[in-house]
Every structure is written in C-alpha cells, then in structure tokens.
Design a protein around this motif. Sequence first.
Motif, PDB file in Angstrom:
ATOM      1  N   THR A  70      88.219 -22.120 -74.008  1.00 58.00           N
ATOM      2  CA  THR A  70      88.312 -23.175 -72.995  1.00 58.00           C
ATOM      3  C   THR A  70      88.649 -22.597 -71.627  1.00 58.00           C
ATOM      4  O   THR A  70      88.094 -23.023 -70.608  1.00 58.00           O
ATOM      5  CB  THR A  70      89.379 -24.201 -73.417  1.00 58.00           C
ATOM      6  N   LEU A  71      89.546 -21.622 -71.580  1.00 55.09           N
ATOM      7  CA  LEU A  71      89.854 -20.957 -70.311  1.00 55.09           C
ATOM      8  C   LEU A  71      88.615 -20.262 -69.757  1.00 55.09           C
ATOM      9  O   LEU A  71      88.348 -20.302 -68.553  1.00 55.09           O
ATOM     10  CB  LEU A  71      90.980 -19.939 -70.516  1.00 55.09           C
ATOM     11  N   ARG A  72      87.855 -19.644 -70.634  1.00 54.44           N
ATOM     12  CA  ARG A  72      86.626 -18.984 -70.191  1.00 54.44           C
ATOM     13  C   ARG A  72      85.620 -20.002 -69.649  1.00 54.44           C
ATOM     14  O   ARG A  72      84.935 -19.752 -68.655  1.00 54.44           O
ATOM     15  CB  ARG A  72      86.030 -18.203 -71.361  1.00 54.44           C
ATOM     16  N   GLU A  73      85.552 -21.168 -70.295  1.00 55.65           N
ATOM     17  CA  GLU A  73      84.659 -22.219 -69.808  1.00 55.65           C
ATOM     18  C   GLU A  73      85.092 -22.709 -68.435  1.00 55.65           C
ATOM     19  O   GLU A  73      84.259 -23.009 -67.570  1.00 55.65           O
ATOM     20  CB  GLU A  73      84.642 -23.380 -70.806  1.00 55.65           C
ATOM     21  N   SER A  74      86.406 -22.785 -68.199  1.00 57.01           N
ATOM     22  CA  SER A  74      86.878 -23.227 -66.887  1.00 57.01           C
ATOM     23  C   SER A  74      86.512 -22.209 -65.809  1.00 57.01           C
ATOM     24  O   SER A  74      86.258 -22.578 -64.657  1.00 57.01           O
ATOM     25  CB  SER A  74      88.384 -23.476 -66.910  1.00 57.01           C
ATOM     26  N   VAL A  75      86.491 -20.918 -66.170  1.00 56.95           N
ATOM     27  CA  VAL A  75      86.037 -19.880 -65.232  1.00 56.95           C
ATOM     28  C   VAL A  75      84.601 -20.157 -64.817  1.00 56.95           C
ATOM     29  O   VAL A  75      84.251 -20.159 -63.633  1.00 56.95           O
ATOM     30  CB  VAL A  75      86.138 -18.483 -65.871  1.00 56.95           C
ATOM     31  N   ARG A  76      83.768 -20.399 -65.807  1.00 55.54           N
ATOM     32  CA  ARG A  76      82.349 -20.630 -65.539  1.00 55.54           C
ATOM     33  C   ARG A  76      82.144 -21.879 -64.681  1.00 55.54           C
ATOM     34  O   ARG A  76      81.407 -21.846 -63.685  1.00 55.54           O
ATOM     35  CB  ARG A  76      81.599 -20.787 -66.861  1.00 55.54           C
ATOM     36  N   LEU A  77      82.812 -22.965 -65.046  1.00 51.74           N
ATOM     37  CA  LEU A  77      82.674 -24.216 -64.297  1.00 51.74           C
ATOM     38  C   LEU A  77      83.076 -24.052 -62.839  1.00 51.74           C
ATOM     39  O   LEU A  77      82.349 -24.458 -61.926  1.00 51.74           O
ATOM     40  CB  LEU A  77      83.538 -25.303 -64.938  1.00 51.74           C
ATOM     41  N   SER A  78      84.253 -23.483 -62.619  1.00 53.41           N
ATOM     42  CA  SER A  78      84.784 -23.393 -61.257  1.00 53.41           C
ATOM     43  C   SER A  78      83.954 -22.464 -60.390  1.00 53.41           C
ATOM     44  O   SER A  78      83.664 -22.773 -59.231  1.00 53.41           O
ATOM     45  CB  SER A  78      86.237 -22.931 -61.286  1.00 53.41           C
ATOM     46  N   LEU A  79      83.548 -21.329 -60.942  1.00 50.06           N
ATOM     47  CA  LEU A  79      82.798 -20.370 -60.143  1.00 50.06           C
ATOM     48  C   LEU A  79      81.411 -20.891 -59.796  1.00 50.06           C
ATOM     49  O   LEU A  79      80.973 -20.819 -58.638  1.00 50.06           O
ATOM     50  CB  LEU A  79      82.692 -19.043 -60.895  1.00 50.06           C
ATOM     51  N   LEU A  80      80.695 -21.454 -60.767  1.00 52.18           N
ATOM     52  CA  LEU A  80      79.356 -21.970 -60.508  1.00 52.18           C
ATOM     53  C   LEU A  80      79.389 -23.136 -59.526  1.00 52.18           C
ATOM     54  O   LEU A  80      78.547 -23.228 -58.628  1.00 52.18           O
ATOM     55  CB  LEU A  80      78.687 -22.409 -61.812  1.00 52.18           C
ATOM     56  N   GLU A  81      80.359 -24.025 -59.689  1.00 50.76           N
ATOM     57  CA  GLU A  81      80.427 -25.191 -58.801  1.00 50.76           C
ATOM     58  C   GLU A  81      80.807 -24.788 -57.390  1.00 50.76           C
ATOM     59  O   GLU A  81      80.267 -25.310 -56.412  1.00 50.76           O
ATOM     60  CB  GLU A  81      81.424 -26.212 -59.350  1.00 50.76           C
ATOM     61  N   CYS A  82      81.743 -23.836 -57.268  1.00 46.84           N
ATOM     62  CA  CYS A  82      82.134 -23.359 -55.945  1.00 46.84           C
ATOM     63  C   CYS A  82      80.932 -22.737 -55.226  1.00 46.84           C
ATOM     64  O   CYS A  82      80.676 -23.018 -54.056  1.00 46.84           O
ATOM     65  CB  CYS A  82      83.271 -22.349 -56.084  1.00 46.84           C
ATOM     66  N   ARG A  83      80.200 -21.902 -55.933  1.00 40.86           N
ATOM     67  CA  ARG A  83      79.034 -21.261 -55.313  1.00 40.86           C
ATOM     68  C   ARG A  83      77.964 -22.282 -54.943  1.00 40.86           C
ATOM     69  O   ARG A  83      77.307 -22.157 -53.908  1.00 40.86           O
ATOM     70  CB  ARG A  83      78.458 -20.220 -56.270  1.00 40.86           C
ATOM     71  N   TYR A  84      77.791 -23.309 -55.766  1.00 46.28           N
ATOM     72  CA  TYR A  84      76.792 -24.325 -55.454  1.00 46.28           C
ATOM     73  C   TYR A  84      77.191 -25.124 -54.219  1.00 46.28           C
ATOM     74  O   TYR A  84      76.375 -25.332 -53.312  1.00 46.28           O
ATOM     75  CB  TYR A  84      76.608 -25.268 -56.644  1.00 46.28           C
ATOM     76  N   GLN A  85      78.434 -25.567 -54.162  1.00 43.64           N
ATOM     77  CA  GLN A  85      78.871 -26.396 -53.046  1.00 43.64           C
ATOM     78  C   GLN A  85      78.862 -25.639 -51.720  1.00 43.64           C
ATOM     79  O   GLN A  85      78.683 -26.246 -50.658  1.00 43.64           O
ATOM     80  CB  GLN A  85      80.275 -26.949 -53.322  1.00 43.64           C
ATOM     81  N   PHE A  86      79.020 -24.313 -51.745  1.00 45.02           N
ATOM     82  CA  PHE A  86      79.079 -23.529 -50.509  1.00 45.02           C
ATOM     83  C   PHE A  86      77.854 -22.642 -50.328  1.00 45.02           C
ATOM     84  O   PHE A  86      77.895 -21.666 -49.591  1.00 45.02           O
ATOM     85  CB  PHE A  86      80.357 -22.676 -50.499  1.00 45.02           C
ATOM     86  N   ARG A  87      76.768 -22.998 -50.973  1.00 46.18           N
ATOM     87  CA  ARG A  87      75.550 -22.174 -50.914  1.00 46.18           C
ATOM     88  C   ARG A  87      74.981 -22.052 -49.513  1.00 46.18           C
ATOM     89  O   ARG A  87      74.300 -21.071 -49.208  1.00 46.18           O
ATOM     90  CB  ARG A  87      74.500 -22.741 -51.866  1.00 46.18           C
ATOM     91  N   SER A  88      75.237 -23.028 -48.655  1.00 46.83           N
ATOM     92  CA  SER A  88      74.690 -22.998 -47.293  1.00 46.83           C
ATOM     93  C   SER A  88      75.772 -22.778 -46.241  1.00 46.83           C
ATOM     94  O   SER A  88      75.521 -22.951 -45.051  1.00 46.83           O
ATOM     95  CB  SER A  88      73.949 -24.310 -47.003  1.00 46.83           C
ATOM     96  N   GLU A  89      76.972 -22.412 -46.669  1.00 41.72           N
ATOM     97  CA  GLU A  89      78.079 -22.185 -45.741  1.00 41.72           C
ATOM     98  C   GLU A  89      78.237 -20.694 -45.454  1.00 41.72           C
ATOM     99  O   GLU A  89      77.774 -19.842 -46.217  1.00 41.72           O
ATOM    100  CB  GLU A  89      79.382 -22.728 -46.343  1.00 41.72           C
ATOM    101  N   ARG A  90      78.922 -20.376 -44.359  1.00 46.84           N
ATOM    102  CA  ARG A  90      79.160 -18.964 -44.036  1.00 46.84           C
ATOM    103  C   ARG A  90      79.968 -18.274 -45.127  1.00 46.84           C
ATOM    104  O   ARG A  90      79.707 -17.132 -45.471  1.00 46.84           O
ATOM    105  CB  ARG A  90      79.882 -18.861 -42.685  1.00 46.84           C
ATOM    106  N   TRP A  91      80.964 -18.965 -45.638  1.00 52.06           N
ATOM    107  CA  TRP A  91      81.662 -18.459 -46.821  1.00 52.06           C
ATOM    108  C   TRP A  91      81.010 -19.098 -48.028  1.00 52.06           C
ATOM    109  O   TRP A  91      80.966 -20.319 -48.147  1.00 52.06           O
ATOM    110  CB  TRP A  91      83.141 -18.838 -46.763  1.00 52.06           C
TER     111      TRP A  91
END
Length: 346
Positions: A70-91
């Motif tokens: 479950t901890l590993r799944e939370s890693v995947r969720l948070s990282l993928l969602e963060c990258r998606y939401q900021f895909r067009s941002e400078r960071w």
Amino acid sequence: PRPPHSLPSLLPVNALPTSALTGREPLVFLPGPFSNEPSSGKAHLKQCEQMTLTRRQKRLCRREPGLAETLRESVRLSLLECRYQFRSERWNCSLDGRGSLLKRAIKETAFLLAVSSAALTHALAKACSSGRMERCTCDDSPGIQHREAWQWGICGDNLKYSTKFLKKFLGQKRVSKDMRAQVDIHNINVGIKAVKSGLKTTCKCHGVSGSCAVRTCWKQLSPFHDTGRLLKFRYDTAVRVLSVTNAATGETELTGPRRQSQSLRSTDLVFMEDSPSFCRPSRYSAGTGGRSCAKDTTCQSLCCGRGYNTAMHLTTMSCHCQVRWCCHVECQTCQREEEVYTCKAA
C-alpha cells in the motif's frame, strides 16, 4: 534543530497543533529499492526493511501484511499525479533538486506534502475495501448494509480506518511555536481533507423487474485524479501566511494577510516564501531547457522568454479505419510530420 527534509513527510489528520514533523516519516516521492515480489511472508518483511521508515513504523509494517504494498502504491499515485498536474509548469515535479526544495516553505513544497498525504490516505482506504490489508475491511459507516453489500460483492472504501491508521502509523509530537512545522502539518491535512471531500455514498437497487425493494449503499472514493485536480487548484490559490500570537491562549497561529475579513480556511494550501523561478538549472530543479511546449499556449511562459527550437518529427498512426462485419476493425498505417517545440537552454 529541526531535521532537514529529504522528501515530503506525512502526518495524521487533525494533527495541528499537537504533531510535529520529524523528517523521518515515510518518504513517498523518490522510488525506493522496492521488490517486485508479492507482499506476503518473507517478501513482505523484506519490503518493510527496504523502506525509509522509523523503527516503530517498521514494526507496524511487519505486523501489517499488505501495508508495504500500500505504501508503494501511494508512491506511484502521488508521483504520477504530481507530474500530470504540473506537466505544463516550469516546475514539473521532477526528482531533481527535491531535497533542497523541501527545505523551503514554498508553494511547491505545500503541494508535495498535500498530494503525498492524500495518496497514502486514498491507498489505505482502497487497500481495506479490496482485502489487501488483513486488519481492516469494508467501510463501517452507520446505515451501510454489510450483509447485502457482501451478498452483491460490494465493499465500501474504508476512509475512517485509513485516517485512524495514519495517526497511529505516523505518530505525534508537540509543535510548540515552530511555524514551519505548523505550515507543513496544515498542508498535509489539506491533502487528507481533499480525499474526504471526494467520498460519496453510492446506492444500488435490487428487486423484481428493477424495483427498488432492496437498496444496497456503500461509500466510494472519487478517482485520485479528481483529488489531484482539486489540490492543483489549491496550489494555484495558495495563501502566503504569517505567524501571530493568540492573545487569549498565547499560542502561535497562522494567518493569511490577504484575507482581511476572513480567517484562514482549513482547505487552503499555505506557504511562507516565494518560489524560485525554476527557469535555469539550480539546486531546486534542472530548469526548463529542452522541455516540450505548445507554441500558442505554454512556450512563452515555460521557456522563460529564451525562445524555443522547432523540429519536424515523423510519427506513425492508424488511419482510414473501417469496421468489418461484425466486430473487426481494419486500419491502414499512415505517417505524419509534426512540428515539435522545445525550450532553448539557458
């Protein structure tokens, strides 16, 4: 001195102002040396040891089959969602400079803390309802008919157990007057509240000829992408805060200077200092040089006024598709030239 952050830390809901970050909570953004073995037996114990956890947390992990997964799944969720939401941002939520960035109380750190706590809350609740955690099961909210739920194969997401377990797993410490700790805990709780706001009651009718003689209801979380979108909105409207002393209690509190007639909301992401530009390589990021952009929408901002390079790329795609009787689709393969734009290096 307050331990430095190498990655976001997680804390329980309702922690403010009795919990403090230790810098040793689960580190959920850098991929760990996770094993691909199923979380059972010795493989489960091995996964617990591989994670960056406190001694107490490792004991809990070893006693809770399914938690490592479950901890590993939370890693995947948070990282993928963060990258998606900021895909067009400078960071763009890259791993470069993460340790340095987390030492500062900026908007990006606020989002990381919120999305990581949200991901762990979401993953734990889903693990309960899917049977991956041995010590929890379906949601037990009043009015939920478990007998019928099990009969129809329906199991509600157990957010109640999820938040309770987080409090136990992550522990508590006294915040005192550490403003940075209060800011971090506030943002962590924003992430948990974002998950809670997406918890809905879903019902299904059963009966002769579609009648609703029997109605089965269960709790269900929204897709995590909805939570990520909400947290990105909170990031865009984040509030810069100051520290004030409550005259009645003598305790340090946070206040938003731009809300003159309104107190700080528990759903606001907060920060203390301005973010770096992220335009050029630094200890916080790799910069935006070489990043892809959209000519008419994102290139100007993403490339920080340096301009962009244009190149032609040949792409292969399916085309001229036709449906053949009854269920077969035939397509041709076509090639198309596309213009690709990338930011010039600093």
